[in-house]
Design an enzyme around this catalytic site. Structure first.
Site, PDB file in Angstrom:
ATOM      1  N   LEU B 272       0.814  -1.215   0.000  1.00  0.00           N
ATOM      2  CA  LEU B 272       0.000   0.000   0.000  1.00  0.00           C
ATOM      3  C   LEU B 272       0.841   1.256   0.000  1.00  0.00           C
ATOM      4  O   LEU B 272       0.328   2.358  -0.013  1.00  0.00           O
ATOM      5  CB  LEU B 272      -0.901   0.003   1.233  1.00  0.00           C
ATOM      6  CG  LEU B 272      -2.067  -0.972   1.137  1.00  0.00           C
ATOM      7  CD1 LEU B 272      -2.770  -1.086   2.460  1.00  0.00           C
ATOM      8  CD2 LEU B 272      -3.038  -0.515   0.065  1.00  0.00           C
ATOM      9  N   ARG B 273       2.160   1.061   0.023  1.00  0.00           N
ATOM     10  CA  ARG B 273       3.022   2.229   0.063  1.00  0.00           C
ATOM     11  C   ARG B 273       2.805   3.107  -1.172  1.00  0.00           C
ATOM     12  O   ARG B 273       2.928   4.327  -1.114  1.00  0.00           O
ATOM     13  CB  ARG B 273       4.481   1.797   0.134  1.00  0.00           C
ATOM     14  CG  ARG B 273       5.312   2.677   1.027  1.00  0.00           C
ATOM     15  CD  ARG B 273       6.755   2.308   0.877  1.00  0.00           C
ATOM     16  NE  ARG B 273       7.074   1.049   1.527  1.00  0.00           N
ATOM     17  CZ  ARG B 273       7.540   0.957   2.759  1.00  0.00           C
ATOM     18  NH1 ARG B 273       7.729   2.046   3.449  1.00  0.00           N
ATOM     19  NH2 ARG B 273       7.820  -0.188   3.284  1.00  0.00           N
ATOM     20  N   GLY B 274       2.470   2.459  -2.279  1.00  0.00           N
ATOM     21  CA  GLY B 274       2.246   3.196  -3.527  1.00  0.00           C
ATOM     22  C   GLY B 274       1.144   4.226  -3.369  1.00  0.00           C
ATOM     23  O   GLY B 274       1.331   5.407  -3.654  1.00  0.00           O
ATOM     24  N   THR B 277       2.144   7.086  -0.914  1.00  0.00           N
ATOM     25  CA  THR B 277       3.093   8.038  -1.478  1.00  0.00           C
ATOM     26  C   THR B 277       2.434   8.893  -2.552  1.00  0.00           C
ATOM     27  O   THR B 277       2.644  10.097  -2.620  1.00  0.00           O
ATOM     28  CB  THR B 277       4.285   7.293  -2.091  1.00  0.00           C
ATOM     29  OG1 THR B 277       4.672   6.283  -1.205  1.00  0.00           O
ATOM     30  CG2 THR B 277       5.433   8.226  -2.342  1.00  0.00           C
TER      31      THR B 277
END
Lengths: 550, 334
Positions: B272-274, B277
Site C-alpha cells: 500500500l506504500r504506492g 506516497t
C-alpha cells in the site's frame, strides 16, 4: 603525413595540453600495451609528479584513515593522508580492470573539481576491454597512437602559462558550435562539450590568446570528440540532424547562421577525418542503445576465500575464514588502557573475541548460457520459431538470475556468434528475431564455436553452460563436406571434448519425433536430453529451467 | 569552486526538479531516487538542493540536530542549549564509507587518550532532520544498505557494539542517484524511496547549448552568475515555505482517494506504500502550486514518479515502466 604519424602527432598535442593544465583538464586515457613507447610517453608526464594507483587499491590508501602505529605511539589520533586528499596526478595501471565501485569513487573525486588529474592506462586487448564508462566519460583525451613511435617524435612543453585557461573568454557561439558538433556525432553526454570547451581554452592559453579562435575549437573537437562518436553526421545536414543553422537555436543563432555555416562544416570534416576506420562496424544505431561490453564485470559473489578484498567484518574464527589482522588490532587498540586496568599483570596485547575481524572478498563468477541454435532448413520448417520463442522466455529467466547469455546459430556450412556474452536482453531479442533459417546442419561446427566461446569465457571467470537446440540431422562435417556419417561422428567428437572440459550441457531435441541419435549424443556430452515433440515455447522453458536447477 | 551549482540554473529535467522540491515541501514523502544517463546533472541537482532548503532551528550543541533540548539524546554531552538556526543538513554518504562512519562508533581518540568510553556520532546522526545523499546508490555495499533500510524504516539508529548501547533519532530523507547500467538496486531499497525519476540527456539542441552556456558562466563569471541565481533560488525557497504552511489544509475529496486506489490496483503495485506516497506527493504538489483542493491533474502529474519503481518488472518490456504508468493513468483517469 601517414595515419600512424598523425596519431602520434595528436598524442603529442594531448600531452602538451595536459602538461600545461593538468588539474583543469582532469586527465587522459592512454590505450597502449606496456612497451618502451608507452614508457617514453609516460616519462614526458613525469613533471606532474604522478602517484600510481592500482585497480584493487583500498579505500584507506585513497581517502586516508587512522595511522595505527603512530596513534598508539603518541596516544593521540594520527590520521594518514589519502592519495586523494590533495589535488594530484594519479596513474591508474590496468585501468580496464578497474571495477565499477572504484570508478565511481574516482569519478566522484573528479567531479569535485579540485584539481585532480587522472591518467588511465588502458591495456585492454579486446575491443570490449575498456575503461569503466564512468571514468572514460570524465577524461577528455583518449591517446591511442598506432604503429611505432616516429623517430623525431617529441613533445614541446608550453611552459608556464601566462594566461589562466579559465580566464580565456569564449563567445556564446563557441559553446554552441561545440554542442552542435557533439550532437552531430551522436554524443549524448553534456560533459563532453564542456570538456571540449576546457580543452579549447587551454589550447588558446598555450598560444597566449585571451579569447577562443577557430583553431582552438578545431583542436578541441578533434581531440575530444572522435573516440566518443556513436554515429557519423549526415553528409547533407537536413532539418532532422542538428545542423549549425538549426532554426530552433534562437534569433541570435539565425542572425549569424550564414557566417558560421562553413565553419561548422569544416569542423565536422576535421573530426570526421579522425574517426577510427572501424567506427562503422562498431557503431550503434543512434538513440537506440549503447555499446555492449563495458567493464565485463560479472555478478559479484561475496565470500571469505578469494577475489578482491572488501572491508572486513566482525565475526568468529571458524577455521574456514581468514582473520584480518590489522583490522583486528585496530578494533582492539582503543581498549588497551581500559583492559590493562582490569588485568594489569597480563603481558602483551589484550585481545578479546569481539575484536576479531574477518576478511571478506568479492568474487566475480557468473553463469553464461550459450544458446547454440540450429537454424538449418530441416529445423526451420516447423520449429525454428518455437525455438526462438523458447529462447526468449529463457532469456527472461536468465535475466532474473542475472545470467549472461550468448547466442550461436549454425546453418549452411558455417556457424556464427550472433551475440557475444551479454546481459542485454533487448539486444538478444533483436538478434534472435532477425535469425534467418535454411541450409544444411553443421552441428559439429556450431559446437566448435560454442566450445571456443566456453573455454574463453571460463578463463574470464564465468561458468559456461551449453544449451543446444537442434533436430539432430547433422549433415555437414567439420571440414565442410556433405557427409551425414562423418558429420555425426564429428559432432560426437565435439561432445567428448565438452565432457572433458566438464561443461554442463543440455540438448533440446526440436524434431517432430524424438531422435535416438540425439539422445545418444546427449549421452556423449554427459548432459541432459529433452525431447520436445510438439512443444510450445512455454513447455520448453519449463523443461529447461527444471533441468538446469536439477 | 566549492559553492554548488544553483538549483534554479539547472536547465530542463523538470521531473527531477519537481520531485526534489516536493520532498522539500513534505519530507514524509520519503526520498527521491534519480536514475539516468551519465552527464545529465543528477549529482548537480542533489547538491544544489542544499542551498534551496529552508534553515531549521536546532539545539546548538546537539549532534543530532534536535529541535528541543528535551529531545537531545542522553549520551550527548550538551554544551550550549541555545536554539540556533542552521541550514538543513544534506549529508553525503560516500560509497566507501565503513559501518563505523555511518552509524557511529566508539570515539577512538577519547578511548586512546583518556581511556573513556564515548560515542562518536556517525553520518546518520548528522543527517537527522535533513537529507542523506548517496551517489551511485546501486553500488553501495549490501551490509550498509541493510543498515540504511533498518534505520530509514524505524527513524531511529540503535548502536549495540563495542560495549556501547546507544540510540538516537535518525529521520532523514534518502536521496539516491545512480546509473542503471552499472547495476540494479535491490527491491527493498527501491521501495524505500518515495519517488523515482529517470533522467535523460536532453535531445533539444537549444537546451543543450543553454546547459553548456550556464555551466561555463558558472565557472568563469562566478560572482555575477551566483548573484542572479541565488535570487531565483530564494524565490523557490519562499514558495516551499508557503507550501509547507498550506499543506495540512489541502482538502482531499473521496473521489481522489478512489482514483488512487484504482490506479494502484490497475498497475498491480505491491503493497500500500504506492497509494500513500501517491497521495502525499499529490498533496505536496497541490500545496506547492498554491491550490486548496486536490485534483486529478495533480495525481496525473506525480503518478509516474511515485509509482514507476513499484511495479513488477517485466524484463522484456522495452518501453520501461514509466510509459506503462502513463498508459494506465490515461486508462484509469480518462
Amino acid at each position: 603525413m601517414t595515419p600512424d604519424a598523425d596519431s602520434w602527432a595528436r598524442a603529442a598535442l594531448c600531452l602538451r595540453l595536459l602538461l600545461s593544465a593538468p588539474g583543469y583538464l582532469a586527465g587522459a586515457s592512454i590505450r597502449m600495451r606496456a612497451s618502451p613507447d608507452r614508457d617514453r610517453l609516460l616519462s614526458i608526464l613525469q613533471p606532474l609528479n604522478m602517484r600510481r594507483i592500482h585497480p584493487s587499491i583500498s579505500d584507506e590508501q585513497l581517502f586516508g584513515g587512522l595511522d595505527l602505529s603512530a596513534t598508539l605511539n603518541y596516544s593521540q589520533v594520527i590520521e594518514n593522508k589519502g592519495i586523494l586528499s590533495d589535488p594530484r596526478t594519479m596513474v591508474v595501471g590496468m585501468a580496464e580492470r578497474c571495477g565499477g565501485d572504484l570508478a565511481a569513487k574516482l569519478a566522484h573525486q573528479m567531479d569535485r573539481d579540485i584539481g585532480h588529474c587522472l591518467i588511465a592506462l588502458d591495456e585492454g586487448a579486446e575491443p570490449d576491454e575498456t575503461l569503466p564508462p564512468a571514468l572514460a566519460e570524465r577524461l577528455p583525451f583518449h591517446i591511442a597512437p598506432e604503429g611505432r613511435m616516429p623517430k623525431d617524435w617529441r613533445v614541446v612543453p608550453a611552459g608556464t602559462l601566462s594566461v589562466t585557461p579559465a580566464a580565456v573568454s569564449a563567445s556564446a557561439t563557441d559553446a554552441e558550435t561545440l554542442v552542435l558538433l557533439a550532437a552531430q556525432f551522436g554524443i549524448d553526454s553534456l560533459r563532453v562539450p564542456l570538456m571540449a570547451l576546457r580543452v579549447a581554452r587551454v589550447h588558446a592559453a598555450t598560444h597566449k590568446r585571451t579569447s577562443l579562435e577557430q583553431t582552438d575549437l578545431e583542436v578541441a573537437a578533434c581531440l575530444v570528440f572522435p573516440h566518443r562518436a556513436t554515429r557519423l553526421p549526415q553528409a547533407e545536414p537536413e532539418n532532422e540532424a542538428p545542423p549549425p543553422s538549426n532554426p530552433e537555436t534562437g534569433q541570435e543563432a539565425e542572425s549569424d547562421a550564414s557566417s558560421r555555416m562553413p565553419e561548422g562544416d569544416m569542423l565536422v570534416e576535421a573530426v570526421r577525418a579522425l574517426l577510427p576506420p572501424d567506427l562503422l562496424a562498431g557503431l550503434v544505431p543512434a538513440g537506440t542503445g549503447r555499446r555492449t561490453g563495458g567493464d565485463g564485470a560479472g555478478q559479484k559473489r561475496k565470500g571469505n576465500r578469494r577475489g578482491r578484498p572488501l572491508p572486513s567484518r566482525p565475526g568468529r574464527l571458524d577455521g574456514r575464514s581468514r582473520i584480518d589482522l590489522i583490522a583486528t588490532l585496530r578494533a582492539a587498540a582503543p581498549w588497551q588502557p581500559i583492559r590493562r586496568e582490569a588485568q594489569p599483570n597480563t603481558p602483551g596485547l589484550l585481545i578479546r573475541p569481539s575484536d576479531i575481524r574477518l576478511k571478506r572478498y568479492v568474487e566475480q563468477s557468473d553463469r553464461l548460457l550459450i544458446f547454440t541454435v540450429d537454424a538449418s532448413g530441416s529445423a526451420a520448417v516447423s520449429r525454428l520459431n518455437e525455438a526462438k520463442g523458447a529462447v526468449e522466455l529463457l532469456l527472461a529467466q536468465a535475466y532474473a538470475a542475472r545470467d549472461h547469455v550468448a547466442l550461436i546459430s549454425f546453418r549452411g556450412s558455417t556457424a556464427d556468434l550472433l551475440l557475444p556474452p551479454t546481459r542485454s536482453l533487448v539486444q538478444t531479442k533483436r538478434r534472435l528475431a532477425s535469425l534467418p533459417g535454411g541450409g544444411g546442419t553443421p552441428l559439429a561446427t556450431g559446437l566448435q564455436h560454442a566450445l571456443a566461446l566456453a573455454t574463453q569465457t571460463r578463463s574470464k571467470g564465468l561458468t559456461p553452460t551449453l544449451i543446444v537446440l537442434t533436430d539432430g540431422r547433422a549433415n555437414i562435417a567439420l571440414d565442410g563436406s556433405t557427409n551425414r556419417t562423418q558429420a555425426m561422428e564429428d559432432a560426437e567428437q565435439m561432445a567428448h571434448v565438452f565432457r572433458a572440459h566438464g561443461i554442463q550441457t543440455l540438448v533440446i531435441d526440436m524434431s517432430a519425433r524424438p531422435q535416438a541419435t540425439l539422445k545418444a549424443l546427449a549421452g556423449q556430452f554427459d548432459g541432459q536430453y529433452l525431447p520436445l515433440p510438439r512443444a510450445d515455447a512455454q513447455a520448453l522453458t519449463g523443461a529447461v529451467s527444471a533441468a538446469l536447477q536439477g | 569552486m566549492n559553492t554548488p551549482f544553483p538549483f534554479s540554473a539547472i536547465v530542463g529535467q523538470e521531473a527531477m526538479k519537481q520531485a526534489m522540491v516536493l520532498t522539500a515541501v513534505d519530507p514524509g514523502i520519503g526520498g527521491v531516487l534519480v536514475f539516468g544517463d551519465r552527464g545529465t546533472g543528477k549529482s548537480t541537482a542533489v547538491r544544489a538542493l542544499a542551498a534551496l532548503l529552508p534553515p531549521i532551528r536546532a539545539v546548538e550543541s546537539c549532534p543530532v540536530n534536535s529541535a528541543k533540548s528535551a529531545e537531545c539524546p542522553e549520551w550527548a554531552e550538551l554544551g550550549s542549549k541555545k536554539l540556533v538556526s542552521r541550514p538543513t543538513p544534506v549529508i553525503d554518504l560516500p560509497l566507501g564509507a565503513t559501518e563505523d562512519r555511518v552509524v557511529g562508533a566508539l570515539d577512538i581518540e577519547r578511548a586512546l587518550t583518556r581511556g573513556e568510553k564515548a560515542f562518536e556520532p556517525g553520518l546518520l546522526a548528522r543527517a537527522n532532520r535533513g537529507y542523506l545523499y548517496i551517489d551511485e546508490v546501486n553500488l553501495l555495499e549490501d551490509h550498509i544498505v541493510d543498515l540504511l533500510l533498518d534505520v530509514a524504516q524505524s527513524g531511529e539508529n540503535v548502536v549495540e557494539r563495542e560495549g556501547l548501547s546507544i540510540r538516537h533519532a535518525a529521520r532523514f530523507v534518502l536521496v539516491g542517484s545512480g546509473n542503471p547500467e552499472e547495476g540494479e538496486l535491490r527491491p527493498q531499497l527501491l521501495d524505500r524511496f518515495g519517488l523515482s525519476v529517470e533522467v535523460r540527456s536532453p535531445n533539444d539542441v537549444t537546451e543543450r547549448v543553454e546547459v553548456i552556456k550556464r555551466r561555463d558562466a558558472f565557472e568563469t563569471d562566478h560572482a555575477a552568475f551566483m548573484a542572479h541565481y541565488s535570487a531565483e533560488d530564494a524565490k523557490i525557497r519562499d514558495t516551499i515555505l508557503k507550501a509547507r504552511k498550506r499543506l495540512p489544509k489541502i482538502a482531499t475529496p473521496d473521489a481522489i482517494l478512489e482514483d488512487c486506489a484504482a490506479l494502484c490496483i490497475a498497475l498491480g503495485s505491491d503493497g500500500l506504500r504506492g497509494e500513500l506516497t501517491l497521495l502525499r506527493t499529490a498533496r505536496a504538489l497541490a500545496a506547492y502550486q498554491g491550490r486548496r483542493k486536490l485534483s486529478r491533474d495533480h495525481l496525473r502529474a506525480v503518478a509516474p514518479s511515485a509509482l514507476s519503481h513499484r511495479l513488477r518488472r517485466d524484463p522484456l518490456d522495452e518501453a520501461g515502466s514509466g510509459t506503462r504508468v502513463l498508459r494506465t493513468v490515461d486508462e484509469v483517469l480518462g
